[in-house]
Write a protein that holds these residues in place. Structure first.
Motif, PDB file in Angstrom:
ATOM      1  N   ARG A 136     -26.940 -25.175  62.338  1.00 18.53           N
ATOM      2  CA  ARG A 136     -25.634 -25.157  63.000  1.00 18.53           C
ATOM      3  C   ARG A 136     -24.548 -24.607  62.083  1.00 18.53           C
ATOM      4  N   GLU A 137     -24.745 -24.807  60.780  1.00 22.79           N
ATOM      5  CA  GLU A 137     -23.702 -24.464  59.814  1.00 22.79           C
ATOM      6  C   GLU A 137     -23.959 -23.150  59.089  1.00 22.79           C
ATOM      7  N   TYR A 138     -24.944 -22.378  59.526  1.00 25.80           N
ATOM      8  CA  TYR A 138     -25.226 -21.101  58.870  1.00 25.80           C
ATOM      9  C   TYR A 138     -23.998 -20.189  58.798  1.00 25.80           C
ATOM     10  N   PRO A 139     -23.181 -20.071  59.878  1.00 21.67           N
ATOM     11  CA  PRO A 139     -21.991 -19.218  59.751  1.00 21.67           C
ATOM     12  C   PRO A 139     -21.036 -19.694  58.655  1.00 21.67           C
ATOM     13  N   ALA A 140     -20.832 -20.999  58.550  1.00 21.32           N
ATOM     14  CA  ALA A 140     -19.948 -21.535  57.516  1.00 21.32           C
ATOM     15  C   ALA A 140     -20.561 -21.364  56.131  1.00 21.32           C
ATOM     16  N   TYR A 141     -21.879 -21.547  56.018  1.00 22.06           N
ATOM     17  CA  TYR A 141     -22.534 -21.301  54.730  1.00 22.06           C
ATOM     18  C   TYR A 141     -22.308 -19.858  54.288  1.00 22.06           C
ATOM     19  N   TYR A 142     -22.454 -18.939  55.228  1.00 24.03           N
ATOM     20  CA  TYR A 142     -22.309 -17.528  54.883  1.00 24.03           C
ATOM     21  C   TYR A 142     -20.904 -17.229  54.377  1.00 24.03           C
ATOM     22  N   GLU A 143     -19.908 -17.743  55.063  1.00 21.87           N
ATOM     23  CA  GLU A 143     -18.521 -17.530  54.628  1.00 21.87           C
ATOM     24  C   GLU A 143     -18.300 -18.107  53.230  1.00 21.87           C
ATOM     25  N   ALA A 144     -18.828 -19.297  52.983  1.00 24.09           N
ATOM     26  CA  ALA A 144     -18.642 -19.938  51.679  1.00 24.09           C
ATOM     27  C   ALA A 144     -19.376 -19.184  50.574  1.00 24.09           C
ATOM     28  N   LEU A 145     -20.582 -18.731  50.865  1.00 18.91           N
ATOM     29  CA  LEU A 145     -21.359 -18.026  49.852  1.00 18.91           C
ATOM     30  C   LEU A 145     -20.794 -16.640  49.551  1.00 18.91           C
ATOM     31  N   ARG A 146     -20.333 -15.938  50.573  1.00 13.93           N
ATOM     32  CA  ARG A 146     -19.810 -14.584  50.359  1.00 13.93           C
ATOM     33  C   ARG A 146     -18.680 -14.583  49.344  1.00 13.93           C
ATOM     34  N   ARG A 147     -17.890 -15.645  49.328  1.00 17.70           N
ATOM     35  CA  ARG A 147     -16.776 -15.741  48.382  1.00 17.70           C
ATOM     36  C   ARG A 147     -17.257 -15.966  46.957  1.00 17.70           C
ATOM     37  N   ARG A 148     -18.507 -16.409  46.808  1.00 16.70           N
ATOM     38  CA  ARG A 148     -18.976 -16.784  45.474  1.00 16.70           C
ATOM     39  C   ARG A 148     -20.167 -15.960  44.991  1.00 16.70           C
ATOM     40  N   MET A 149     -20.491 -14.878  45.699  1.00 16.71           N
ATOM     41  CA  MET A 149     -21.606 -14.041  45.275  1.00 16.71           C
ATOM     42  C   MET A 149     -21.118 -12.906  44.391  1.00 16.71           C
ATOM     43  N   ASN A 150     -21.845 -12.655  43.324  1.00 16.13           N
ATOM     44  CA  ASN A 150     -21.564 -11.491  42.490  1.00 16.13           C
ATOM     45  C   ASN A 150     -21.937 -10.211  43.231  1.00 16.13           C
ATOM     46  N   LEU A 151     -21.265  -9.109  42.891  1.00 10.29           N
ATOM     47  CA  LEU A 151     -21.681  -7.813  43.404  1.00 10.29           C
ATOM     48  C   LEU A 151     -23.124  -7.552  42.971  1.00 10.29           C
ATOM     49  N   GLY A 152     -23.904  -7.045  43.881  1.00  6.35           N
ATOM     50  CA  GLY A 152     -25.322  -6.865  43.593  1.00  6.35           C
ATOM     51  C   GLY A 152     -26.138  -8.118  43.811  1.00  6.35           C
ATOM     52  N   GLY A 153     -25.481  -9.177  44.269  1.00  5.06           N
ATOM     53  CA  GLY A 153     -26.185 -10.427  44.528  1.00  5.06           C
ATOM     54  C   GLY A 153     -27.037 -10.354  45.787  1.00  5.06           C
ATOM     55  N   LEU A 154     -27.922 -11.333  45.932  1.00  9.78           N
ATOM     56  CA  LEU A 154     -28.853 -11.359  47.054  1.00  9.78           C
ATOM     57  C   LEU A 154     -28.794 -12.720  47.732  1.00  9.78           C
ATOM     58  N   ILE A 155     -28.540 -12.719  49.040  1.00 13.42           N
ATOM     59  CA  ILE A 155     -28.643 -13.926  49.858  1.00 13.42           C
ATOM     60  C   ILE A 155     -29.919 -13.811  50.685  1.00 13.42           C
TER      61      ILE A 155
END
Length: 209
Positions: A136-155
């Motif tokens: 249910r929270e995948y959209p919120a996880y994505y928003e939170a992670l995008r702010r904290r991923m390095n360039l070249g990072g992998l989700i």
């Protein structure tokens, strides 16, 4: 021989400590299907080995099978923050980590993933993230992670086809809708390269450009 058995017999074997975690999961835990398993586990290890992340995060520890697959591929000085909402799994997880030579790379934090993402690893960004928590929270996880991923990072996101429910027009349960919204968000994000692998329940790879 089934196609799954054929694949399992033609890929790298799981290390013995990991095989034991998989066996314990089948015998002792509810919903053992949630465990990543041999094929996905070897893929997680390979992707992590290729990426060589210094800092990684996992949303959803469960039995720590995927946790140890990721830790196996990390460099010796890498660290994986694994977030698990169910603290009743703590003893099982501790035993899993203690039985592996890669368990020392991992710290497990108990609580809701969204809340923990606000506080875990302060000041650090992630090179790799694995999502396998509340759908249910995948959209919120994505928003939170995008702010904290390095360039070249992998989700890496698990369960993104959700037993095929994502293409069923009459299926509107909260988990299916969460996965659909997540998939749409990723598809519309111009800052990432993305691919959905139709293995097991769907695995999405998201590269931060």
């Amino acid at each position: 021989m089934t196609i799954d058995e054929y694949i399992d017999s033609h890929i790298s074997p799981a290390p013995e400590p990991l095989r034991k975690v998989g066996r314990r999961t089948q015998l002792e835990l509810l919903n053992p299907r949630m465990c990543s398993g041999h094929l996905q586990g070897r893929l997680l290890t390979m992707l992590t080995t290729l990426k060589q992340p210094r800092v990684a995060v996992e949303l959803g520890t469960y039995a720590a099978y995927s946790t140890l697959c990721i830790a196996e591929g990390m460099p010796a000085d890498g660290h994986l923050y694994s977030l698990e909402v169910n603290d009743e799994l703590e003893d099982f997880i501790k035993e899993s980590l203690a039985g592996s030579p890669h368990g020392s790379k991992v710290s497990v934090h108990f609580g809701p993933a969204l809340s923990l993402l606000e506080t875990v690893a302060p000041g650090q960004c992630f090179d790799l993230a694995f999502m396998d928590a509340n759908k249910r929270e995948y959209p919120a996880y994505y928003e939170a992670l995008r702010r904290r991923m390095n360039l070249g990072g992998l989700i890496i996101a698990d369960n993104t086809l959700w037993d095929g429910h994502v293409v069923e027009p009459d299926n509107h349960d909260a988990q299916t809708e969460g996965i659909r919204r997540f998939n749409d968000m990723v598809a519309a994000d111009p800052g990432v390269e993305k691919v959905i692998l139709p293995m097991r329940d769907g695995l999405t790879l998201i590269y931060i450009k």
